[in-house]
Design an enzyme around this catalytic site. Structure first.
Site, PDB file in Angstrom:
ATOM      1  N   LYS A  78       0.856  -1.203   0.000  1.00  0.00           N
ATOM      2  CA  LYS A  78       0.000   0.000   0.000  1.00  0.00           C
ATOM      3  C   LYS A  78       0.883   1.241   0.000  1.00  0.00           C
ATOM      4  O   LYS A  78       1.901   1.282   0.710  1.00  0.00           O
ATOM      5  CB  LYS A  78      -0.914  -0.039   1.237  1.00  0.00           C
ATOM      6  N   SER A 153      -9.583   1.802   2.718  1.00  0.00           N
ATOM      7  CA  SER A 153      -8.721   2.522   1.814  1.00  0.00           C
ATOM      8  C   SER A 153      -7.671   1.632   1.144  1.00  0.00           C
ATOM      9  O   SER A 153      -7.005   2.105   0.220  1.00  0.00           O
ATOM     10  CB  SER A 153      -8.026   3.651   2.571  1.00  0.00           C
ATOM     11  N   SER A 177      -9.944  -0.342   7.029  1.00  0.00           N
ATOM     12  CA  SER A 177      -9.372  -0.210   5.687  1.00  0.00           C
ATOM     13  C   SER A 177      -8.658  -1.439   5.149  1.00  0.00           C
ATOM     14  O   SER A 177      -8.254  -1.447   3.983  1.00  0.00           O
ATOM     15  CB  SER A 177      -8.424   0.986   5.639  1.00  0.00           C
TER      16      SER A 177
END
Lengths: 487, 100
Positions: A78, A153, A177
């Site tokens: 990420k 996210s 997330s």
């Protein structure tokens, strides 16, 4: 080309050791798939073809380590986890030219094991969002239906794993997330206990809530990744000196006799009927496997979202003060401006609307005259939420329920309504407020989209979560189903 | 919509947050913040009399270390990320406005 849908870490390792494939083959496959899928899925912000191939070649030259299952395996990270020499943007314009000079603690550990970073995955800007639509680098699509959101996210990481682009990816979870995108994409996502994994090198959002965790196709792979990223790090003073067990040791122990609590609030109004039905079926499977299931109550969980948006936004408004156009990142410099002008112009042009909204909310909640009414009040409600969980865990080993209120929604459908978007995290947020470990695993399908089953455990008891998840996974073999895509 | 956040308060908060909004943006934002604050108002349904706040679930209260300066040897790499440098230092605009 290697089909990651057909592989796990064990099978890839075996092929590497037997020289059926090389680390370079795997890196190439992951890069080619990623590039091919960008147009449809947009899972990555940055792909590092040159760096990944060079690194893979070095690992091949040194020889695959037969005792190290991660030797030569590709992964995706990420884009809020800093990677030395590889652009790290947090999906924000304000960091779109930022190249870190050090690796996050988790990256140090993974690099040492000979893993190969393919690229950095798309996410909501500064991890603020539930749909990967607030990214400066465009929206990511759901692996199962490209007209739907991948969740957020960590949407890029989840979509990459679920689309078969990569064997595993790292995400971060502040209010859900990792679990919510894992649910929307039908994979395994774990938010470890707060303090289990070092946050050093994770671009901070809500410091008392953030935690890095793995997104994988199978439960065992997830446990393997956590085993290597967990542990005390003196550079993160909130990381705990709790022993890191072998998460695979009892993973096949089954659920017979496990005491499972199902909160009635997790089946209240507002939760999609198809989601409820799928989760009830999954819970029945646990009973069939020998778990003892009964209804429990988390009476304050419905206040989680309100408390979270005050606390997380307050922490974010403080954490994001460092982005000012002076030392790194985007800088809106002009002739004749003052320092104050530079700060304001840089931040106004560099941050997107959702980030600005949360900075505003947080600054408001912390400002003179409002602190007690908002920040302190939210922190007091947090205490009650923690206490609800503590009570349930006095006589239960796990809590089960849905991960999300619905299946993946349409891209663009909730863009203009922040409150509606915030409600998506209703079922995951209480876990972050209490610092507990929580996982989402595919429970089945509703309207051809995956439904996530959330498994919540006691602090630092990820082992029991893995045990339960593995029993369910083996009983259902849902991981064998994957989107009909070819990348 | 709630009246919990007057527009002038939003403008003041923007100033504190070092953000600038156009009049139209501020109108939209004030409305959105008001609906978020409406959601937050539900916290008032909860009796928190005598409840200690939880700011962190970490067990660590204070973590201290020796105050030692360590040379990282990364000055050039650090400066490479800075938007503007001069003579090995980060350049910033004037802090004092000479005209005022």
């Amino acid at each position: 080309m290697t089909d990651f849908f057909q592989e796990d870490l064990v099978s890839l390792h075996k092929k590497l050791v037997n020289k059926e494939i090389t680390a370079v083959d795997l890196a190439k496959a992951a890069l080619d798939k990623a590039e091919h899928a960008q147009k449809d899925v947009n899972a990555y912000i940055t792909l590092d073809r040159q760096g990944a191939l060079k690194r893979a070649a070095e690992i091949d030259a040194a020889g695959i380590d037969a005792d190290n299952i991660f030797s030569g395996i590709p992964l995706a990270v990420k884009d809020n986890i800093v990677t030395k020499g590889l652009r790290t943007t947090a999906a924000s314009h304000i960091l779109d030219n930022f190249v870190p000079i050090y690796d996050a603690a988790v990256m140090e550990k993974l690099n040492k094991l000979g893993l190969v970073v393919i690229g950095k995955t798309n996410m909501d800007e500064f991890a603020m969002g539930g749909s990967t639509e607030t990214s400066f680098f465009g929206k990511t699509a759901n692996a199962w239906d490209h007209t739907k959101v991948p969740g957020g996210s960590s949407g890029g990481s989840a979509a990459a794993v679920a689309s078969g682009l990569i064997p595993f990816a790292l995400g971060s979870d502040t209010g859900g997330s990792i679990r919510q995108p894992a649910a929307f994409n039908g994979i395994v996502g774990l938010k470890p206990t707060y303090g289990r994994v070092s946050r050093w090198g994770l671009i901070a959002f809500g410091s008392s809530l953030d935690q890095i965790g793995p997104l994988t196709r199978t439960v065992k792979d997830n446990a393997r990744v956590l085993s290597v990223i967990a542990g005390k790090d003196p550079r993160d003073t909130t990381s705990e000196d709790s022993p890191v067990p072998d998460f695979l040791a009892n993973i096949e122990g089954g659920v017979k006799g496990l005491r499972v609590g199902v909160p009635k609030e997790y089946f209240a109004k507002g939760i999609d009927d198809d989601v409820k039905a799928t989760i009830k079926k999954a819970i029945a499977k646990f009973e069939e496997l020998g778990a003892v299931v009964d209804e429990v109550s988390l009476p304050h969980s419905r206040y989680g979202i309100a408390a979270y948006y005050i606390l997380a936004s307050s922490e974010a408004s403080s954490n994001l003060q460092r982005f000012d156009g002076i030392r790194y990142g985007y800088s809106a410099r002009q002739e004749g401006q003052t320092l104050e002008d530079l700060y304001v112009k840089t931040r106004s042009e560099g941050f997107g609307p959702e980030v600005k909204r949360r900075i505003m909310l947080g600054t408001f909640a912390l400002s003179a005259g409002f602190y007690d009414a908002y920040f302190k009040k939210a922190a007091q409600v947090r205490t009650l939420i923690v206490s609800d969980f503590t009570k349930v865990f006095q006589d239960h080993d796990l809590i089960l329920g849905p991960t999300t209120t619905s299946t993946a929604f349409d891209l663009g459908s909730e863009d203009d309504d922040p409150v509606k978007m915030y409600m998506n995290d209703l079922l995951t947020i209480p876990v972050n407020l209490a610092g507990l470990p929580g996982m989402s695993i595919n429970a089945g399908f509703a309207n051809h989209l995956p439904v996530g089953l959330q498994i919540i455990g006691r602090p630092f008891d990820e082992s029991t979560i893995y045990r339960a998840a593995y029993a369910f996974e083996q009983a259902t073999k849902l991981y064998e189903q994957h989107p009909e895509v070819s990348f | 919509m709630s009246n919990s956040l007057p527009r002038e308060d939003a403008a003041h908060v923007a100033q504190l947050a070092k953000l600038h909004f156009s009049d139209q943006q501020l109108d939209v934002l004030t409305g959105q913040l008001a609906s978020i604050l409406d959601l937050v108002e539900t916290l008032n349904e909860v009796d928190t009399e005598g409840v200690e706040p939880t700011y962190t679930v970490s067990n660590n209260v204070n973590v201290l270390r020796e105050d030692l300066a360590v040379k990282s040897g990364q000055k050039a790499a650090l400066l490479a990320n800075a938007p503007e440098t001069q003579d090995g230092q980060i350049k910033v605009p004037a802090i004092i406005d000479e005209e005022s």
